[in-house]
Scaffold this motif. Structure first.
Motif, PDB file in Angstrom:
ATOM      1  N   SER A  96     -23.907  -7.688  -1.312  1.00  0.00           N
ATOM      2  CA  SER A  96     -22.753  -7.310  -0.498  1.00  0.00           C
ATOM      3  C   SER A  96     -23.112  -6.308   0.584  1.00  0.00           C
ATOM      4  O   SER A  96     -22.399  -6.184   1.577  1.00  0.00           O
ATOM      5  CB  SER A  96     -21.657  -6.726  -1.390  1.00  0.00           C
ATOM      6  OG  SER A  96     -22.099  -5.530  -2.009  1.00  0.00           O
ATOM      7  N   SER A  97     -24.224  -5.590   0.418  1.00  0.00           N
ATOM      8  CA  SER A  97     -24.663  -4.621   1.426  1.00  0.00           C
ATOM      9  C   SER A  97     -25.532  -5.241   2.502  1.00  0.00           C
ATOM     10  O   SER A  97     -25.999  -4.524   3.390  1.00  0.00           O
ATOM     11  CB  SER A  97     -25.428  -3.478   0.748  1.00  0.00           C
ATOM     12  OG  SER A  97     -24.605  -2.810  -0.190  1.00  0.00           O
ATOM     13  N   PHE A 126     -24.359 -17.623  -1.018  1.00  0.00           N
ATOM     14  CA  PHE A 126     -23.783 -16.610  -0.137  1.00  0.00           C
ATOM     15  C   PHE A 126     -22.677 -15.820  -0.819  1.00  0.00           C
ATOM     16  O   PHE A 126     -22.459 -14.647  -0.518  1.00  0.00           O
ATOM     17  CB  PHE A 126     -23.251 -17.284   1.133  1.00  0.00           C
ATOM     18  CG  PHE A 126     -22.703 -16.328   2.143  1.00  0.00           C
ATOM     19  CD1 PHE A 126     -23.486 -15.315   2.676  1.00  0.00           C
ATOM     20  CD2 PHE A 126     -21.402 -16.436   2.571  1.00  0.00           C
ATOM     21  CE1 PHE A 126     -22.977 -14.430   3.604  1.00  0.00           C
ATOM     22  CE2 PHE A 126     -20.886 -15.565   3.503  1.00  0.00           C
ATOM     23  CZ  PHE A 126     -21.673 -14.559   4.023  1.00  0.00           C
ATOM     24  N   THR A 127     -21.980 -16.444  -1.772  1.00  0.00           N
ATOM     25  CA  THR A 127     -20.834 -15.788  -2.397  1.00  0.00           C
ATOM     26  C   THR A 127     -20.932 -15.702  -3.912  1.00  0.00           C
ATOM     27  O   THR A 127     -19.964 -15.268  -4.546  1.00  0.00           O
ATOM     28  CB  THR A 127     -19.531 -16.535  -2.038  1.00  0.00           C
ATOM     29  OG1 THR A 127     -19.651 -17.910  -2.438  1.00  0.00           O
ATOM     30  CG2 THR A 127     -19.262 -16.473  -0.542  1.00  0.00           C
ATOM     31  N   LEU A 147     -19.231 -13.384  -8.814  1.00  0.00           N
ATOM     32  CA  LEU A 147     -18.841 -13.688  -7.444  1.00  0.00           C
ATOM     33  C   LEU A 147     -18.910 -12.433  -6.586  1.00  0.00           C
ATOM     34  O   LEU A 147     -18.586 -11.337  -7.047  1.00  0.00           O
ATOM     35  CB  LEU A 147     -17.435 -14.273  -7.391  1.00  0.00           C
ATOM     36  CG  LEU A 147     -17.222 -15.613  -8.111  1.00  0.00           C
ATOM     37  CD1 LEU A 147     -15.772 -16.055  -7.967  1.00  0.00           C
ATOM     38  CD2 LEU A 147     -18.153 -16.678  -7.563  1.00  0.00           C
ATOM     39  N   VAL A 148     -19.330 -12.615  -5.330  1.00  0.00           N
ATOM     40  CA  VAL A 148     -19.392 -11.515  -4.362  1.00  0.00           C
ATOM     41  C   VAL A 148     -18.177 -11.660  -3.454  1.00  0.00           C
ATOM     42  O   VAL A 148     -18.143 -12.498  -2.557  1.00  0.00           O
ATOM     43  CB  VAL A 148     -20.703 -11.557  -3.558  1.00  0.00           C
ATOM     44  CG1 VAL A 148     -20.767 -10.395  -2.579  1.00  0.00           C
ATOM     45  CG2 VAL A 148     -21.899 -11.534  -4.494  1.00  0.00           C
ATOM     46  N   ARG A 149     -17.175 -10.847  -3.700  1.00  0.00           N
ATOM     47  CA  ARG A 149     -15.894 -10.983  -2.999  1.00  0.00           C
ATOM     48  C   ARG A 149     -15.721  -9.991  -1.859  1.00  0.00           C
ATOM     49  O   ARG A 149     -14.709 -10.015  -1.177  1.00  0.00           O
ATOM     50  CB  ARG A 149     -14.740 -10.790  -3.990  1.00  0.00           C
ATOM     51  CG  ARG A 149     -14.647 -11.888  -5.057  1.00  0.00           C
ATOM     52  CD  ARG A 149     -13.382 -11.697  -5.886  1.00  0.00           C
ATOM     53  NE  ARG A 149     -13.167 -12.790  -6.812  1.00  0.00           N
ATOM     54  CZ  ARG A 149     -13.623 -12.822  -8.066  1.00  0.00           C
ATOM     55  NH1 ARG A 149     -14.331 -11.798  -8.517  1.00  0.00           N
ATOM     56  NH2 ARG A 149     -13.380 -13.847  -8.850  1.00  0.00           N
ATOM     57  N   TYR A 150     -16.670  -9.107  -1.645  1.00  0.00           N
ATOM     58  CA  TYR A 150     -16.477  -8.092  -0.610  1.00  0.00           C
ATOM     59  C   TYR A 150     -17.805  -7.857   0.115  1.00  0.00           C
ATOM     60  O   TYR A 150     -18.877  -8.202  -0.383  1.00  0.00           O
ATOM     61  CB  TYR A 150     -15.993  -6.778  -1.217  1.00  0.00           C
ATOM     62  CG  TYR A 150     -17.014  -6.123  -2.146  1.00  0.00           C
ATOM     63  CD1 TYR A 150     -17.893  -5.150  -1.673  1.00  0.00           C
ATOM     64  CD2 TYR A 150     -17.107  -6.483  -3.485  1.00  0.00           C
ATOM     65  CE1 TYR A 150     -18.827  -4.566  -2.513  1.00  0.00           C
ATOM     66  CE2 TYR A 150     -18.029  -5.908  -4.333  1.00  0.00           C
ATOM     67  CZ  TYR A 150     -18.889  -4.941  -3.839  1.00  0.00           C
ATOM     68  OH  TYR A 150     -19.823  -4.372  -4.664  1.00  0.00           O
ATOM     69  N   LEU A 241      -6.479  -8.492   7.074  1.00  0.00           N
ATOM     70  CA  LEU A 241      -6.582  -9.501   8.118  1.00  0.00           C
ATOM     71  C   LEU A 241      -7.996 -10.079   8.106  1.00  0.00           C
ATOM     72  O   LEU A 241      -8.973  -9.340   8.001  1.00  0.00           O
ATOM     73  CB  LEU A 241      -6.282  -8.875   9.486  1.00  0.00           C
ATOM     74  CG  LEU A 241      -6.299  -9.838  10.680  1.00  0.00           C
ATOM     75  CD1 LEU A 241      -5.102 -10.777  10.619  1.00  0.00           C
ATOM     76  CD2 LEU A 241      -6.302  -9.052  12.001  1.00  0.00           C
ATOM     77  N   PRO A 242      -8.162 -11.403   8.178  1.00  0.00           N
ATOM     78  CA  PRO A 242      -9.515 -11.990   8.183  1.00  0.00           C
ATOM     79  C   PRO A 242     -10.390 -11.416   9.280  1.00  0.00           C
ATOM     80  O   PRO A 242      -9.917 -11.047  10.365  1.00  0.00           O
ATOM     81  CB  PRO A 242      -9.240 -13.487   8.392  1.00  0.00           C
ATOM     82  CG  PRO A 242      -7.867 -13.698   7.833  1.00  0.00           C
ATOM     83  CD  PRO A 242      -7.111 -12.428   8.139  1.00  0.00           C
TER      84      PRO A 242
END
Length: 499
Positions: A96-97, A126-127, A147-150, A241-242
């Motif tokens: 995530s970093s 990727f996720t 899962l990598v959510r952020y 917001l996306p």
């Protein structure tokens, strides 16, 4: 039948065992040649089942007292789950970093090996992250997924993680204590207040404006415009917001603020408004993981590289949409934000712009929450890379070649610092590449797409893309050139600790 025949049949029945009734007898199966099999066919089948064609027996020869191979010996279930959980959580923070897949995978496997799990496999997209521990034939494998959510950029957290992994590998810290410390690292607040990071982003935009050849007024406008963009971006991020629309909003604000000042004649004569927009675009481009995408592709992790490339494409499309919308609207009101010509190259300006390049790198590292002790390294590496790029362009090298060579030197420096001091590569690399980002070239391509023509605009945009690829590829090559070096051996032996 005669009386003698009846007596003979009765004696024969007494001497032979009783036969099963016809309905209970199994029907013999046809032989391969189509005939019903009998006792001779059964004997022949048993012979072929026991012996092969060359006369060698096919039955397994069991050695008395020998047990079948059971596979690797691993700890009990509780420790396996503890080690896998720690490795997965650390891998999630690394990915995530913005850390590359190869480095994330290597870190997770080193942690698993330190915990007594030498037969683990890691699969990263990727996720998502999947990790499996093979335990031979005595126990089923243990597989877990996260899962990598952020996506969060905190270089201090990345540095603390690197130190934590090193302590676990040296057996200074047990896995229970490491899990507790990891909780403290991930839940800790950012080392700097939010207002300081806003000032850092604003100062970075002002430094980029000076780096591109702008004056004091252009730097001040870029400073305040970027500050507004950052605060509004944080507000939009709070409402989830996306990121695509956040990038578009940033480009709208950067171009719209400059066009508004130009329309009301609030910019002094001689100020080049395109440099203000290019400085803000450079700040927005600095958050894209171009280096990570190219590095994953070079290392063979094509699925993750494709995911990062898709993310970069979407965010860049947001910037393009925001800039083009404002440029089209500005033309309606008679405002033209044309791109400047060749920049001056006097010795004094080169010295000032080299200092601005160092400030750009250092301020980006500060805005990304880098530890204070690494800010001079990031600033010095960025200034040196920009000087190399400038000298090569003055020697008639193209921008792509000059960027690639300067990026190789940058990668060598970051790789040496990583090998000798253990600092993560991203702490140095992300800030040092910022002065080389093609912010002005990207804006020129956007302007041509909106005003001049699609053909010229696409050529310029492809040039900006080529510069970005050369930058990422050069960094990856420079880091690879230092990968054969080994870290220094500590003078004192590390203390032992329970795993």
């Amino acid at each position: 039948m005669t009386r003698f025949g009846q007596r003979a049949r009765l004696a024969l029945r007494r001497r032979t065992p009783a036969r099963r009734p016809p309905e209970a007898q199994p029907e013999s199966q046809p032989a391969p040649n189509g005939h019903r099999g009998g006792w001779l066919h059964d004997l022949n089948g048993r012979w072929h089942l026991r012996h092969s064609d060359n006369g060698v027996t096919t039955e397994a020869v069991m050695i008395p007292g020998a047990a079948p191979e059971a596979g690797p010996s691993v700890p009990d279930d509780s420790q396996v789950l503890q080690v896998l959980d720690l490795a997965m959580r650390i891998g999630e923070v690394l990915l995530s970093s913005g850390e590359g897949v190869a480095e994330t995978t290597a870190t997770m496997l080193r942690l698993a090996d330190a915990g007594g799990l030498p037969t683990c496999e890691v699969d990263i997209t990727f996720t998502s992250i999947t990790m499996s521990c093979h335990r031979g034939m005595v126990a089923p494998p243990v597989t877990t997924m996260r899962l990598v959510r952020y996506r969060s950029m905190d270089l201090t957290r990345l540095t603390d993680l690197a130190r934590l992994v090193g302590r676990v590998e040296r057996e200074v810290l047990g896995f229970t204590e490491a899990s507790t410390e990891l909780d403290a690292i991930t839940r800790a607040r950012h080392p700097y207040p939010r207002w300081l990071t806003t000032l850092a982003w604003s100062g970075m935009a002002a430094s980029v404006a000076v780096l591109l050849g702008g004056g004091a007024v252009a730097s001040v406008v870029a400073f305040f415009a970027t500050g507004v963009i950052d605060r509004i971006g944080r507000l939009l991020n709070r409402y989830q917001l996306p990121m695509f629309f956040q990038q578009m909003t940033g480009a709208l604000l950067a171009t719209g603020i400059t066009a508004t000042l130009l329309y009301f004649s609030l910019l002094p004569a001689g100020v080049q408004p395109s440099l203000v927009v290019a400085a803000a675009l450079t700040v927005l481009l600095s958050g894209l993981s171009v280096v990570g995408a190219v590095r994953d592709a070079i290392d063979g992790f094509f699925l993750t590289a494709a995911g990062r490339a898709g993310e970069i494409t979407m965010f860049s499309a947001g910037l393009l949409g925001g800039v083009v919308l404002v440029l089209k609207a500005a033309l309606v009101f008679g405002v033209e934000l044309s791109v400047v010509g060749p920049l001056p190259s006097s010795n004094l300006s080169l010295a000032v712009r080299a200092f601005a390049a160092g400030m750009t790198s250092g301020l980006f590292a500060l805005a990304s929450y880098s530890p204070v002790r690494y800010l001079p390294s990031a600033a010095g590496t960025g200034a040196a890379a920009w000087v190399i790029y400038t000298l090569l362009t003055q020697a008639q090298f193209g921008p792509v070649v000059a960027t690639g060579i300067a990026a190789i030197g940058l990668g060598i420096v970051s790789g040496l610092l990583h090998r000798l001091t253990g600092v993560p590569r991203l702490v140095i690399t992300l800030g040092a590449i910022t002065p080389l980002l093609p912010g002005l070239t990207a804006y020129q391509g956007f302007y041509q797409l909106a005003v001049s023509g699609v053909t010229d605009g696409l050529v310029t945009v492809m040039l900006a893309l080529a510069i970005g690829l050369a930058l990422a590829g050069g960094v990856a090559l420079g880091e690879w050139m230092t990968s054969t070096l080994k870290p220094p051996v500590p003078v004192t032996a590390p203390g032992a600790g329970a795993k």
